[in-house]
Design a protein around this motif. Structure first.
Motif, PDB file in Angstrom:
ATOM      1  N   ASP A 135       0.661  -1.246   0.133  1.00 23.67           N
ATOM      2  CA  ASP A 135      -0.073  -0.175  -0.076  1.00 23.67           C
ATOM      3  C   ASP A 135       0.766   1.359  -0.120  1.00 23.67           C
ATOM      4  OD1 ASP A 135      -2.245  -1.710   0.133  1.00 23.67           O
ATOM      5  OD2 ASP A 135      -3.041  -0.872   1.920  1.00 23.67           O
ATOM      6  N   PRO A 136       0.444   2.626  -0.539  1.00 18.97           N
ATOM      7  CA  PRO A 136       1.051   3.733  -0.585  1.00 18.97           C
ATOM      8  C   PRO A 136       1.470   4.197   0.654  1.00 18.97           C
ATOM      9  CG  PRO A 136      -1.045   3.886  -1.373  1.00 18.97           C
ATOM     10  CD  PRO A 136      -1.069   2.516  -1.102  1.00 18.97           C
ATOM     11  N   ARG A 167      -2.195   1.621 -12.868  1.00 21.27           N
ATOM     12  CA  ARG A 167      -1.965   1.282 -11.569  1.00 21.27           C
ATOM     13  C   ARG A 167      -1.951  -0.470 -11.605  1.00 21.27           C
ATOM     14  NH1 ARG A 167      -2.994   3.193  -6.935  1.00 21.27           N
ATOM     15  NH2 ARG A 167      -4.150   5.068  -7.676  1.00 21.27           N
ATOM     16  N   MET A 168      -0.956  -0.921 -11.108  1.00 21.01           N
ATOM     17  CA  MET A 168      -0.998  -2.325 -11.123  1.00 21.01           C
ATOM     18  C   MET A 168      -1.681  -3.025  -9.845  1.00 21.01           C
ATOM     19  SD  MET A 168       0.510  -2.314 -13.933  1.00 21.01           S
ATOM     20  CE  MET A 168       1.248  -3.838 -14.299  1.00 21.01           C
ATOM     21  N   GLY A 169      -1.298  -4.391  -9.531  1.00 22.91           N
ATOM     22  CA  GLY A 169      -2.119  -5.160  -8.602  1.00 22.91           C
ATOM     23  C   GLY A 169      -2.116  -4.225  -7.085  1.00 22.91           C
ATOM     24  N   HIS A 170      -1.009  -4.019  -6.507  1.00 25.15           N
ATOM     25  CA  HIS A 170      -0.803  -3.339  -5.497  1.00 25.15           C
ATOM     26  C   HIS A 170      -1.247  -1.742  -5.431  1.00 25.15           C
ATOM     27  CE1 HIS A 170       1.875  -6.242  -2.963  1.00 25.15           C
ATOM     28  NE2 HIS A 170       0.601  -6.388  -2.912  1.00 25.15           N
ATOM     29  N   ALA A 171      -1.989  -1.187  -4.578  1.00 28.19           N
ATOM     30  CA  ALA A 171      -2.489   0.050  -4.507  1.00 28.19           C
ATOM     31  C   ALA A 171      -1.101   1.048  -4.570  1.00 28.19           C
ATOM     32  CB  ALA A 171      -3.099   0.382  -3.139  1.00 28.19           C
ATOM     33  N   GLY A 172       0.021   0.609  -4.285  1.00 29.92           N
ATOM     34  CA  GLY A 172       1.181   1.394  -4.126  1.00 29.92           C
ATOM     35  C   GLY A 172       1.798   1.444  -5.266  1.00 29.92           C
TER      36      GLY A 172
END
Length: 293
Positions: A186-187, A249-254
């Motif tokens: 996550d970011p 945007r890829m799989g992870h939010a970050g």
């Protein structure tokens, strides 16, 4: 010796009565010293009951006072997870591990601000992470215990599945792990690559480190620059997302490329410039590590 957790750690499960909390608490309790480690659960509506012999308390503070636990793991659903972290912080636990995926970014931003304002000394791992493990001693989280082996290699990763990939390779080569830590993708999260590198650097039973990152954010670059000036042990790296298009945007939010410095290649370039050997093939990580030891 290990980092963050060991065979004597006592753990509280927040969300122990939910399906996910039950499943993973059972798995962690069945691993190594888990039976002695997992001493409490928290659910205000079920205080006084138990989950398969683990007592359930109304609050984290009550659980900590009664059992001496210093660590909690959180499987609370996203809407309540930030509040669950805050409850553990207010109970002044040493370490809180949040497995929950999908916590709103705003909730995490507000939580981190509150932790900073309170001067909290509680370390946060996650959210959206697989947890951490010290092989043959204790695992806290969702990683498969059977692929781990006691050894002297530290692993830190933003990606859960790539953590397992690196672990399996290191085990296959007979090196084993001192500890493996998933920091989450996550970011807004707790411990960063740099923090975990520092812990491994200070651990006399870790000889070398594998660092796995992703596109998006400055964390891997910050860690590499810190390592260049401070790390006394060899580090090898991998950055996922070399082929990712900018702005997607890829799989992870970050994992979102915001600018030139966020691309996987840009990060790989910085890591190499800071003396961290890298590979673009995750299946080569353990071999690369062995070559620099």
């Amino acid at each position: 010796m290990s980092i963050l957790i060991n065979k004597d750690t006592k753990v509280i499960t927040q969300g122990i009565t939910g399906k996910t909390g039950q499943y993973h608490t059972r798995g962690c309790r069945d691993y190594a010293n888990g039976k002695a480690a997992f001493v409490a659960g928290v659910n205000p509506k079920k205080a006084g009951e138990d989950f398969e012999g683990i007592p359930i308390f109304a609050s984290v503070k009550d659980a900590a006072v009664e059992t001496g636990a210093t660590v909690s793991v959180i499987y609370v659903p996203p809407a309540g997870a930030a509040a669950a972290i805050w409850e553990a912080v207010q109970a002044e636990l040493e370490l809180v591990i949040c497995i929950t995926e999908g916590i709103p970014v705003r909730d995490m931003a507000e939580l981190k601000a509150k932790m900073a304002a309170a001067g909290s000394k509680t370390l946060l791992l996650g959210p959206n992470c697989p947890g951490l493990i010290t092989p043959d001693e204790i695992k806290i989280g969702i990683m498969p215990g059977h692929i781990h082996r006691k050894g002297r290699i530290g692993i830190v990763s933003r990606s859960g599945t790539l953590t397992y990939e690196a672990v399996a390779q290191v085990t296959e080569l007979g090196l084993g792990q001192s500890s493996a830590v998933g920091i989450g993708g996550d970011p807004i999260n707790g411990l960063k690559h740099k923090d975990v590198l520092e812990l491994f650097n200070n651990d006399p039973e870790t000889d070398a480190v594998i660092m796995i990152g992703e596109i998006g954010g400055p964390d891997e670059v910050d860690a590499a620059r810190w390592a260049k000036d401070n790390m006394k042990k060899p580090v090898v790296g991998f950055i996922a997302g070399v082929t990712a298009p900018a702005g997607k945007r890829m799989g992870h939010a970050g994992a979102l490329i915001a600018g030139g410095d966020d691309t996987a290649q840009a990060k790989l370039d910085v890591l190499e410039a800071c003396g961290i050997r890298t590979t673009k093939n995750p299946s080569e990580l353990a071999k690369l590590l062995k070559s620099v030891m």
